[in-house]
Design an enzyme around this catalytic site. Structure first.
Site, PDB file in Angstrom:
ATOM      1  N   ARG A   1      -6.609 -13.319 -38.097  1.00  7.97           N
ATOM      2  CA  ARG A   1      -6.093 -12.193 -37.296  1.00  7.97           C
ATOM      3  C   ARG A   1      -4.628 -11.949 -37.630  1.00  7.97           C
ATOM      4  O   ARG A   1      -4.141 -10.822 -37.560  1.00  7.97           O
ATOM      5  CB  ARG A   1      -6.274 -12.452 -35.789  1.00  7.97           C
ATOM      6  CG  ARG A   1      -5.621 -11.389 -34.929  1.00  7.97           C
ATOM      7  CD  ARG A   1      -6.275 -11.201 -33.565  1.00  7.97           C
ATOM      8  NE  ARG A   1      -6.553 -12.450 -32.881  1.00  7.97           N
ATOM      9  CZ  ARG A   1      -5.643 -13.265 -32.336  1.00  7.97           C
ATOM     10  NH1 ARG A   1      -4.361 -12.960 -32.384  1.00  7.97           N
ATOM     11  NH2 ARG A   1      -6.007 -14.382 -31.742  1.00  7.97           N
TER      12      ARG A   1
ATOM     13  N   TYR B   1      -2.223  16.029 -35.306  1.00  8.22           N
ATOM     14  CA  TYR B   1      -3.569  15.474 -35.287  1.00  8.22           C
ATOM     15  C   TYR B   1      -4.040  15.346 -33.829  1.00  8.22           C
ATOM     16  O   TYR B   1      -3.401  14.668 -33.027  1.00  8.22           O
ATOM     17  CB  TYR B   1      -3.556  14.119 -35.995  1.00  8.22           C
ATOM     18  CG  TYR B   1      -4.880  13.427 -35.969  1.00  8.22           C
ATOM     19  CD1 TYR B   1      -5.960  13.946 -36.679  1.00  8.22           C
ATOM     20  CD2 TYR B   1      -5.067  12.267 -35.238  1.00  8.22           C
ATOM     21  CE1 TYR B   1      -7.189  13.311 -36.643  1.00  8.22           C
ATOM     22  CE2 TYR B   1      -6.288  11.627 -35.210  1.00  8.22           C
ATOM     23  CZ  TYR B   1      -7.348  12.163 -35.915  1.00  8.22           C
ATOM     24  OH  TYR B   1      -8.569  11.535 -35.870  1.00  8.22           O
TER      25      TYR B   1
ATOM     26  N   ASP C   1       3.810  10.936 -39.836  1.00 11.96           N
ATOM     27  CA  ASP C   1       2.393  10.869 -40.214  1.00 11.96           C
ATOM     28  C   ASP C   1       2.263  11.656 -41.512  1.00 11.96           C
ATOM     29  O   ASP C   1       2.285  12.886 -41.521  1.00 11.96           O
ATOM     30  CB  ASP C   1       1.516  11.461 -39.104  1.00 11.96           C
ATOM     31  CG  ASP C   1       0.021  11.410 -39.447  1.00 11.96           C
ATOM     32  OD1 ASP C   1      -0.318  11.232 -40.631  1.00 11.96           O
ATOM     33  OD2 ASP C   1      -0.804  11.569 -38.522  1.00 11.96           O
TER      34      ASP C   1
ATOM     35  N   LYS D   1      -8.318   8.485 -45.117  1.00  9.68           N
ATOM     36  CA  LYS D   1      -8.303   9.794 -45.776  1.00  9.68           C
ATOM     37  C   LYS D   1      -7.937   9.611 -47.257  1.00  9.68           C
ATOM     38  O   LYS D   1      -8.673   8.970 -47.980  1.00  9.68           O
ATOM     39  CB  LYS D   1      -7.340  10.723 -45.029  1.00  9.68           C
ATOM     40  CG  LYS D   1      -7.513  10.699 -43.504  1.00  9.68           C
ATOM     41  CD  LYS D   1      -8.852  11.237 -43.038  1.00  9.68           C
ATOM     42  CE  LYS D   1      -9.120  10.999 -41.552  1.00  9.68           C
ATOM     43  NZ  LYS D   1      -8.089  11.417 -40.625  1.00  9.68           N
TER      44      LYS D   1
END
Ligand code: PLP
Length: 381
Positions: free
Chosen positions: A52, A104, A177, A202
């Site tokens: 983790r 977004y 972003d 993406k």
């Protein structure tokens, strides 16, 4: 020649030139192990305890995205949303943040609900205007200015350098972003941003088969260390197979993005001539209001995303999306295959997205095929 002097395309194609020290493999292995051996004297000299916190399979994609963005350190996350929300969750209750009014939609929805409930004070501004940002900044209270450029789904462009200067003067961090610009076309850290964020689902991965996110920082300051610690505490990490696929995808980033951008420009010009299209939203078109800024801030293209406003409104737009054969009717973006979406059906009432808008994610197919398919679908609208 030293690896750090390679051109970005070379760094990407070679994924920094790493090879596996044990086997000589030119592709790094996938590491599924969740746990790592402790030395007999109880130390962890090899630096890893539990996956983790640190999977060795993250090292290469993180180093690569960081190199492409010219940052100090990169982190990959379980999704773009996990990367984005970490930047807000690392703040404290009462902190003021500024977000774009065009962004977004899923992150905007999170900011106006959960982020507010957790005590962040969120203002939306028109990010095309540095003056509007200046008016919204509260020196000493504003901790974060969020930029998305070009911004979903209208593809408006924000002047990163101008906003970063204003934000820094007021003591705020700037996160960009850059999912749709990609490091191929824009390097926000070089323009003054503190952190760059990607939905790696993406363009970075590029094949519509991974959900992942990434952040790259300019400096490892206290804010970044809180974000890094949050990722470990929340466990918002991708799986080892996703990390491997992401490296694999990034190797072809430059050819994919350049081809998609060149295709998008040709499609935008063809659609401007089409009588069934009222408006083409694409900053690469010379007559768009933000073209000059986009030409200054983006290099080598204007990206693979554009939107069309269809004459005849919502019903006509939905009919056009129904008639395409090659374009796939689907959400998401940045894959090698072209996608079309009636965005208003997704975004809902408080969105700035007009109902006659179709969002196009342009892939790397032959552009003639893509244009012919749109033209036949529009001809009957
Ligand atoms: C998809 C997307 C996100 C969210 O990323 P996920 O990987 O889907 O969580 C954030 N910003 C932009 C611009 C996106 O396109």
């Amino acid at each position: 020649m030293d690896e750090k002097d390679w051109a970005p395309q070379t760094k990407a194609a070679q994924a920094l030139g790493w090879t596996d020290a044990t086997t000589g493999a030119v592709v790094e292995p996938i590491h599924p192990s969740t746990t790592y051996l402790r030395d007999p004297d109880n130390l962890y000299r090899r630096g890893r305890q539990y996956a983790r916190a640190d999977n060795p399979g993250f090292d290469q994609p993180q180093a690569l995205i960081s190199a492409l963005e010219q940052g100090a350190e990169g982190l990959i996350f379980s999704s773009g949303m996990a990367a984005a929300t970490s930047c807000f969750m690392a703040l404290r209750p009462g902190d003021h943040v500024i977000a774009p009014d065009v962004m977004y939609w899923s992150l905007r929805a999170w900011l106006t609900t959960y982020a507010k409930e957790w005590g962040l004070v969120v203002d939306s501004v028109d990010m095309r205007s540095p003056e509007a940002v200046a008016r919204a900044l509260k020196p000493g209270h504003t901790r974060l200015v969020w930029i998305e450029t070009p911004a979903n789904p209208l593809w408006t462009v924000t002047d990163i350098a101008a906003v970063a200067e204003l934000a820094h003067r007021a003591g705020a961090h700037v996160v960009v972003d850059s999912t749709c610009a990609t490091p191929v076309l824009t390097r926000p850290l070089m323009l003054g941003a503190d952190i760059v964020m990607h939905s790696a689902s993406k363009y970075l991965n590029g094949h519509s088969d991974v959900i992942a996110g990434a952040l790259v920082t300019r400096t490892c300051d206290e804010y970044w260390q809180r974000i890094r610690a949050l990722r470990v505490k929340l466990g918002s990490i991708p799986g080892p197979f996703e990390a491997y696929l992401l490296t694999r995808g990034m190797r072809t980033l430059y050819v994919r993005v350049h081809t998609a951008s060149a295709n998008a420009l040709k499609i935008a010009m063809a659609m401007q001539r089409n009588p069934a299209v009222d408006e083409v939203l694409y900053p690469g078109l010379a007559d768009r209001p933000d073209h000059a800024l986009a030409a200054r801030q983006m290099q080598g293209g204007f990206g693979g995303m554009l939107s069309l406003r269809i004459r005849g409104g919502e019903a006509a737009a939905v009919r056009v999306a129904a008639r395409v054969r090659l374009w796939k009717r689907a959400t998401s973006l940045g894959g090698v295959e072209s996608l079309i979406e009636h965005r208003g059906s997704v975004e809902g009432a408080d969105s700035p997205c007009p109902m006659d808008l179709l969002r196009l994610s342009v892939g790397i197919e032959a552009v003639e095929d893509l244009i012919a398919d749109l033209e036949q679908a529009l001809a009957e609208s």
